[in-house]
Design a protein around this motif. Structure first.
Motif: not given
Length: 134
Positions: A112-131
């Motif tokens: 749960v803790i790891a997923t919370f931390c990695v969620t922010w990385y996932n959102f902003f990198t996917r938004k930058k490179f895929l949107t």
């Protein structure tokens, strides 16, 4: 203009969060099942469950969260998603190892803790490179 951009990002993040919660449910349940029922090491289970949840997350994210870029093929889009996800997996595995092995946190809680931390990385990198319309 800034308020419109923030509102759009907020709405997009909310959709991302819903998709993420669904994906996390699959990830967490598979992690526990593999570890508890099949006695697979928690780090191996973490990697397997992460990959399965990424496939689900990709399908849902590209349908409901991020707009397809006309200047990018689906193959390239998936490749970028997979590379960003692989980095996210690396971050997750490092956090899991540190939390479980070094800090003696239960693997279920650490997920749960790891997923919370990695969620922010996932959102902003996917938004930058895929949107579309970065």
């Amino acid at each position: 203009m800034r308020n419109a951009l923030n509102k759009t990002t907020s709405e997009q993040f909310m959709k991302f969060a819903v998709v993420g919660i669904l994906s996390f449910g699959v990830d967490w349940l598979l992690l526990v099942a593999l570890t508890e029922l099949l006695y697979i090491d928690y780090l191996v289970s973490t990697s397997i469950s992460f990959v399965v949840s990424v496939a689900l997350n990709y399908a849902l994210s590209m349908k409901y969260v991020f707009e397809h870029r006309d200047d990018m093929s689906r193959k390239r889009e998936f490749t970028i998603f997979a590379i960003l996800s692989a980095i996210g997996l690396g971050l997750t595995d490092v956090l899991m190892f540190a939390g479980v092995t070094l800090l003696n946190i239960a693997y279920q809680a650490m997920k749960v803790i790891a997923t919370f931390c990695v969620t922010w990385y996932n959102f902003f990198t996917r938004k930058k490179f895929l949107t579309a319309g970065n």
